[in-house]
Design a protein around this motif. Structure first.
Motif, PDB file in Angstrom:
ATOM      1  N   LYS A   1      41.435  48.996  38.852  1.00 26.40           N
ATOM      2  CA  LYS A   1      41.475  47.611  38.351  1.00 26.40           C
ATOM      3  C   LYS A   1      41.708  47.583  36.851  1.00 26.40           C
ATOM      4  CE  LYS A   1      38.421  46.079  42.080  1.00 26.40           C
ATOM      5  NZ  LYS A   1      37.160  45.382  42.459  1.00 26.40           N
TER       6      LYS A   1
ATOM      7  N   LEU B   1      45.968  44.255  34.238  1.00 31.36           N
ATOM      8  CA  LEU B   1      45.613  42.837  34.273  1.00 31.36           C
ATOM      9  C   LEU B   1      46.696  41.987  33.631  1.00 31.36           C
ATOM     10  CD1 LEU B   1      42.826  44.373  34.579  1.00 31.36           C
ATOM     11  CD2 LEU B   1      41.792  42.423  33.390  1.00 31.36           C
ATOM     12  N   ASP B   2      46.710  40.701  33.972  1.00 33.26           N
ATOM     13  CA  ASP B   2      47.615  39.796  33.279  1.00 33.26           C
ATOM     14  C   ASP B   2      46.883  39.158  32.108  1.00 33.26           C
ATOM     15  OD1 ASP B   2      46.027  37.750  34.265  1.00 33.26           O
ATOM     16  OD2 ASP B   2      47.505  37.013  35.697  1.00 33.26           O
TER      17      ASP B   2
ATOM     18  N   GLU C   1      45.680  36.294  31.596  1.00 34.52           N
ATOM     19  CA  GLU C   1      44.502  35.492  31.940  1.00 34.52           C
ATOM     20  C   GLU C   1      43.350  36.349  32.462  1.00 34.52           C
ATOM     21  OE1 GLU C   1      47.680  34.487  32.837  1.00 34.52           O
ATOM     22  OE2 GLU C   1      47.615  33.212  31.038  1.00 34.52           O
ATOM     23  N   GLY C   2      43.544  37.664  32.545  1.00 35.85           N
ATOM     24  CA  GLY C   2      42.499  38.553  32.995  1.00 35.85           C
ATOM     25  C   GLY C   2      42.450  38.750  34.498  1.00 35.85           C
ATOM     26  N   ARG C   3      43.472  38.280  35.193  1.00 33.30           N
ATOM     27  CA  ARG C   3      43.510  38.488  36.639  1.00 33.30           C
ATOM     28  C   ARG C   3      43.910  39.929  36.946  1.00 33.30           C
ATOM     29  NH1 ARG C   3      45.688  32.957  36.454  1.00 33.30           N
ATOM     30  NH2 ARG C   3      47.713  33.879  35.937  1.00 33.30           N
ATOM     31  N   ILE C   4      43.197  40.539  37.890  1.00 30.54           N
ATOM     32  CA  ILE C   4      43.494  41.914  38.306  1.00 30.54           C
ATOM     33  C   ILE C   4      44.771  41.921  39.131  1.00 30.54           C
ATOM     34  CG2 ILE C   4      42.660  43.884  39.653  1.00 30.54           C
ATOM     35  CD1 ILE C   4      39.795  42.883  39.004  1.00 30.54           C
ATOM     36  N   LEU C   5      45.696  42.800  38.786  1.00 31.97           N
ATOM     37  CA  LEU C   5      46.979  42.867  39.472  1.00 31.97           C
ATOM     38  C   LEU C   5      46.971  44.006  40.491  1.00 31.97           C
ATOM     39  CD1 LEU C   5      49.355  42.302  36.415  1.00 31.97           C
ATOM     40  CD2 LEU C   5      48.515  40.604  38.056  1.00 31.97           C
ATOM     41  N   HIS C   6      47.778  43.830  41.531  1.00 29.26           N
ATOM     42  CA  HIS C   6      47.909  44.814  42.594  1.00 29.26           C
ATOM     43  C   HIS C   6      49.374  45.212  42.732  1.00 29.26           C
ATOM     44  CE1 HIS C   6      43.771  43.820  43.687  1.00 29.26           C
ATOM     45  NE2 HIS C   6      44.114  42.546  43.527  1.00 29.26           N
TER      46      HIS C   6
ATOM     47  N   SER D   1      51.621  42.398  43.637  1.00 28.77           N
ATOM     48  CA  SER D   1      51.526  41.150  42.873  1.00 28.77           C
ATOM     49  C   SER D   1      52.908  40.700  42.429  1.00 28.77           C
ATOM     50  CB  SER D   1      50.636  41.344  41.644  1.00 28.77           C
ATOM     51  OG  SER D   1      49.304  41.618  42.016  1.00 28.77           O
TER      52      SER D   1
END
Length: 314
Positions: free
Chosen positions: A55, A58-59, A61-66, A69
């Protein structure tokens, strides 16, 4: 891609290493993994999968990327740069001064200032962030990996511009020491002016005809037979200026692997440091108005170098 972000990164500094970030360029990709493997061809998919599983991608905004994504042009992603098998550099910097704005250090030879290429953790910036905990630490000026001596950092973003402007407006007085062959026929001091530009290789500079954009005053401080200790006063700050100017007057700095001829990379050979030292930096502090003078505690190995030159001339 950058190591110094004006944004608020969603990942913390880890062991002195700030997260890297990049804005996605023009293009279309089916998912994040497709972008990463195309943009970073030297990093395999397994490496990215390991980072994603931790993890650590991240983008903004702090969203976890997969790996699946969706991504598009203009998106900003953050990640940690990693280097496998980074060679330890067995020399340490010394902190000379610290206040609420500045951190001044005495840099050793061979230690890069900022991450790049095959160096990440073995850099002055990362080591200092880890040692001091100063998250906003940023170098104010340049110093080659091969050069030792005084280096200034800002750790207050609100006042950083005031110190940067001192260098941009040439309100800083810098003194360097260099060991180089003696020039018995030359009359010192010498003021060397030339027009410098990048050479055919990106890491080499050259002099060309045209209006001068670089200037150095060169004095002899001490004489040791075939070798002189020179004092150098750069009035401009071009890349490799002192190394090229000393070569141009016929006295290339001892152990210079770039000038007058670019030699094969010595890799991790630490046996012959470039005999160039950023000895002091002086300026009027733009915040306090106090005259500042910071001096390196290091000295060039004059006796050893002079002895080698004396033996080689027999």
């Amino acid at each position: 891609m950058s190591q110094a972000s004006p944004l608020i990164p969603p990942l913390p500094i880890r062991d002195g290493v700030s997260p890297s970030y990049l804005w996605l360029p023009e293009g279309t990709w089916p998912n994040l993994m497709a972008f990463l493997t195309s943009y970073f061809p030297d990093v395999d998919e397994a490496t990215w999968l390991a980072r994603l599983e931790k993890k650590e991608v991240l983008d903004l905004e702090g969203r976890i990327l997969h790996k699946n994504s969706p991504v598009k042009r203009g998106m900003c992603i953050f990640y940690y740069r990693e280097i496998d098998h980074e060679t330890p550099i067995p020399f340490e910097a010394k902190i000379l001064y610290q206040d609420e704005h500045l951190l001044v250090v005495d840099k050793p030879h061979f230690l890069p200032v900022t991450p790049g290429g095959r160096f990440l953790r073995e850099t002055l910036l990362v080591r200092l962030k880890k040692e001091t905990g100063l998250a906003h630490l940023s170098p104010i000026h340049r110093l080659d990996r091969e050069t030792a001596g005084v280096m200034l950092f800002s750790h207050n973003p609100l006042t950083r511009g005031k110190y940067q402007s001192l260098f941009q407006q040439r309100h800083v007085r810098k003194t360097y020491h260099a060991l180089a062959p003696a020039l018995p026929e030359a009359l010192f001091p010498i003021t060397h002016r030339s027009r410098m530009e990048e050479g055919e290789s990106f890491f080499i500079m050259r002099e060309i005809a045209g209006e001068a954009n670089s200037e150095t005053i060169i004095e002899v401080a001490e004489r040791y037979g075939n070798v002189n200790l020179y004092r150098l006063f750069p009035l401009t700050g071009k890349k490799h200026q002192l190394r090229l100017h000393m070569t141009s007057i016929g006295a290339p700095i001892i152990n210079d692997g770039f000038y007058p001829v670019a030699l094969p990379c010595k890799g991790d050979d630490f046996s012959a440091p470039l005999q160039l030292l950023a000895k002091s930096i002086a300026f009027v502090d733009p915040i306090s108005g106090i005259e500042r003078l910071f001096s390196s505690e290091r000295e060039l190995d004059i006796k050893q170098i002079a002895g080698v030159f004396a033996r080689s001339s027999l």
